[in-house]
Design a protein around this motif. Structure first.
Motif, PDB file in Angstrom:
ATOM      1  N   VAL A 147     -83.592 -32.982  59.469  1.00 56.41           N
ATOM      2  CA  VAL A 147     -81.965 -32.684  59.999  1.00 56.41           C
ATOM      3  C   VAL A 147     -81.093 -33.271  59.143  1.00 56.41           C
ATOM      4  O   VAL A 147     -79.972 -32.790  58.647  1.00 56.41           O
ATOM      5  N   LEU A 148     -81.527 -34.466  58.461  1.00 50.58           N
ATOM      6  CA  LEU A 148     -80.598 -35.168  57.541  1.00 50.58           C
ATOM      7  C   LEU A 148     -80.260 -34.236  56.119  1.00 50.58           C
ATOM      8  O   LEU A 148     -79.295 -34.433  55.876  1.00 50.58           O
ATOM      9  N   SER A 149     -81.404 -33.520  55.723  1.00 53.36           N
ATOM     10  CA  SER A 149     -81.372 -32.665  54.670  1.00 53.36           C
ATOM     11  C   SER A 149     -80.306 -31.568  55.155  1.00 53.36           C
ATOM     12  O   SER A 149     -79.289 -31.188  54.378  1.00 53.36           O
ATOM     13  N   ARG A 150     -80.262 -31.276  56.083  1.00 55.91           N
ATOM     14  CA  ARG A 150     -79.168 -30.018  56.711  1.00 55.91           C
ATOM     15  C   ARG A 150     -77.994 -30.728  56.667  1.00 55.91           C
ATOM     16  O   ARG A 150     -76.888 -29.884  56.411  1.00 55.91           O
ATOM     17  N   ILE A 151     -77.775 -31.667  57.260  1.00 56.90           N
ATOM     18  CA  ILE A 151     -76.317 -32.390  57.497  1.00 56.90           C
ATOM     19  C   ILE A 151     -75.872 -32.569  56.077  1.00 56.90           C
ATOM     20  O   ILE A 151     -74.669 -32.466  55.839  1.00 56.90           O
ATOM     21  N   VAL A 177     -74.579 -27.547  63.502  1.00 57.70           N
ATOM     22  CA  VAL A 177     -74.799 -28.856  63.940  1.00 57.70           C
ATOM     23  C   VAL A 177     -75.379 -28.950  65.287  1.00 57.70           C
ATOM     24  O   VAL A 177     -76.307 -29.943  65.582  1.00 57.70           O
ATOM     25  N   ASN A 178     -74.754 -28.123  66.224  1.00 58.85           N
ATOM     26  CA  ASN A 178     -75.231 -28.139  67.701  1.00 58.85           C
ATOM     27  C   ASN A 178     -76.888 -28.049  67.482  1.00 58.85           C
ATOM     28  O   ASN A 178     -77.351 -28.653  68.317  1.00 58.85           O
ATOM     29  N   ALA A 179     -77.391 -26.907  66.800  1.00 57.70           N
ATOM     30  CA  ALA A 179     -78.686 -26.714  66.670  1.00 57.70           C
ATOM     31  C   ALA A 179     -79.620 -27.937  66.091  1.00 57.70           C
ATOM     32  O   ALA A 179     -80.679 -28.354  66.492  1.00 57.70           O
ATOM     33  N   TYR A 180     -78.912 -28.677  65.029  1.00 54.67           N
ATOM     34  CA  TYR A 180     -79.467 -29.632  64.433  1.00 54.67           C
ATOM     35  C   TYR A 180     -79.664 -30.864  65.610  1.00 54.67           C
ATOM     36  O   TYR A 180     -80.561 -31.744  65.639  1.00 54.67           O
ATOM     37  N   ALA A 181     -78.535 -31.000  66.405  1.00 54.57           N
ATOM     38  CA  ALA A 181     -78.620 -32.085  67.213  1.00 54.57           C
ATOM     39  C   ALA A 181     -79.745 -31.904  68.144  1.00 54.57           C
ATOM     40  O   ALA A 181     -80.261 -32.775  68.773  1.00 54.57           O
ATOM     41  N   GLU A 228     -81.103 -40.611  68.598  1.00 47.55           N
ATOM     42  CA  GLU A 228     -81.448 -40.676  67.227  1.00 47.55           C
ATOM     43  C   GLU A 228     -80.514 -39.827  66.375  1.00 47.55           C
ATOM     44  O   GLU A 228     -80.347 -40.196  65.251  1.00 47.55           O
ATOM     45  N   PHE A 229     -79.934 -38.639  66.944  1.00 50.69           N
ATOM     46  CA  PHE A 229     -78.889 -37.939  65.969  1.00 50.69           C
ATOM     47  C   PHE A 229     -77.903 -38.774  65.918  1.00 50.69           C
ATOM     48  O   PHE A 229     -77.122 -38.946  64.697  1.00 50.69           O
ATOM     49  N   SER A 230     -77.223 -39.497  66.872  1.00 46.71           N
ATOM     50  CA  SER A 230     -76.326 -40.434  66.672  1.00 46.71           C
ATOM     51  C   SER A 230     -76.387 -41.319  65.487  1.00 46.71           C
ATOM     52  O   SER A 230     -75.436 -41.671  64.664  1.00 46.71           O
ATOM     53  N   LYS A 231     -77.526 -42.017  65.683  1.00 40.38           N
ATOM     54  CA  LYS A 231     -78.163 -43.193  64.538  1.00 40.38           C
ATOM     55  C   LYS A 231     -77.949 -42.490  63.268  1.00 40.38           C
ATOM     56  O   LYS A 231     -77.550 -43.136  62.229  1.00 40.38           O
ATOM     57  N   ILE A 232     -78.495 -41.426  62.960  1.00 42.54           N
ATOM     58  CA  ILE A 232     -78.461 -40.495  61.676  1.00 42.54           C
ATOM     59  C   ILE A 232     -76.892 -40.623  61.108  1.00 42.54           C
ATOM     60  O   ILE A 232     -76.801 -40.854  59.903  1.00 42.54           O
ATOM     61  N   ARG A 264     -68.614 -35.640  64.886  1.00 41.28           N
ATOM     62  CA  ARG A 264     -68.254 -36.729  65.462  1.00 41.28           C
ATOM     63  C   ARG A 264     -68.353 -36.432  67.025  1.00 41.28           C
ATOM     64  O   ARG A 264     -68.792 -37.696  67.736  1.00 41.28           O
ATOM     65  N   LYS A 265     -68.640 -35.402  67.478  1.00 35.51           N
ATOM     66  CA  LYS A 265     -68.890 -35.438  69.120  1.00 35.51           C
ATOM     67  C   LYS A 265     -70.214 -35.654  69.489  1.00 35.51           C
ATOM     68  O   LYS A 265     -70.463 -35.847  70.753  1.00 35.51           O
ATOM     69  N   PHE A 266     -71.050 -35.992  68.436  1.00 34.60           N
ATOM     70  CA  PHE A 266     -72.351 -36.513  68.696  1.00 34.60           C
ATOM     71  C   PHE A 266     -72.644 -38.172  68.583  1.00 34.60           C
ATOM     72  O   PHE A 266     -73.674 -38.500  68.588  1.00 34.60           O
ATOM     73  N   ILE A 267     -71.520 -38.663  68.349  1.00 36.94           N
ATOM     74  CA  ILE A 267     -71.429 -40.069  68.269  1.00 36.94           C
ATOM     75  C   ILE A 267     -71.116 -40.640  69.693  1.00 36.94           C
ATOM     76  O   ILE A 267     -70.095 -40.648  70.208  1.00 36.94           O
TER      77      ILE A 267
END
Length: 181
Positions: free
Chosen positions: A46-50, A68-72, A79-83, A111-114
């Motif tokens: 996920v980090l690589s894709r971001i 981004v929605n798929a990665y989330a 976990e996604f928010s922390k990344i 931003r919407k995932f924080i």
């Protein structure tokens, strides 16, 4: 002369060597070991894709939100928010790179995932990115430095407006509106 049965006190004697090693070995839940490995691989992927979204040369604004929605969905929400809030992409956060590389679609999609407040690391990085790019509009939209308790206390957030006056001499006016109780 004492016999062996008289010398041995069974209540304080450790078990025989054969007994210790013939007991069943400690069982380790292999599924938890493998699931933590799987989670680490997912995080890395996920980090690589971001990273590709915020730094990659093949940026396609129309595909950012669905990607981004798929990665989330690949990770738990926290976990996604922390990344997103860690400095794990060339020493900065993903949101920093979205601002610096002028990728607003990526910024708002991420931003919407924080959840809740930005971490102090993320907030510092966002401040720096807005300063580097001189992007007051994004700074205002991110509401950096404004906490929800300000509203509960009955005061409005401070407002800063910067107006350019003279381009050749780099002069500007600043209007500060500081709220009080």
């Amino acid at each position: 002369m004492a016999t062996n049965s008289e010398l041995v006190d069974d209540s304080n004697t450790p078990p025989a060597y054969d007994t210790i090693f013939s007991a069943s070995p400690i069982q380790c839940d292999q599924s938890s070991v493998f699931s933590s490995r799987r989670m680490k691989k997912k995080r890395t992927a996920v980090l690589s894709r971001i990273r590709d979204i915020v730094l990659g040369p093949d940026f396609a604004p129309s595909s950012v939100v669905p990607n981004v929605n798929a990665y989330a969905t690949a990770l738990p929400a926290t976990e996604f928010s922390k990344i997103l809030q860690k400095r794990n992409i060339e020493g900065h956060t993903a949101l920093y790179w979205a601002i610096v590389n002028n990728r607003p679609q990526a910024l708002w999609a991420l931003r919407k995932f924080i959840f809740g407040y930005y971490s102090s690391v993320c907030e510092d990085d966002l401040h720096i990115a807005c300063i580097i790019t001189s992007d007051h509009a994004i700074f205002s939209q991110l509401t950096l430095g404004v906490r929800n308790e300000d509203w509960y206390l009955g005061c409005s957030p401070d407002r800063i407006q910067v107006h350019a006056c003279d381009e050749p001499t780099n002069q500007f006016n600043v209007v500060l509106r500081i709220g009080i109780f």
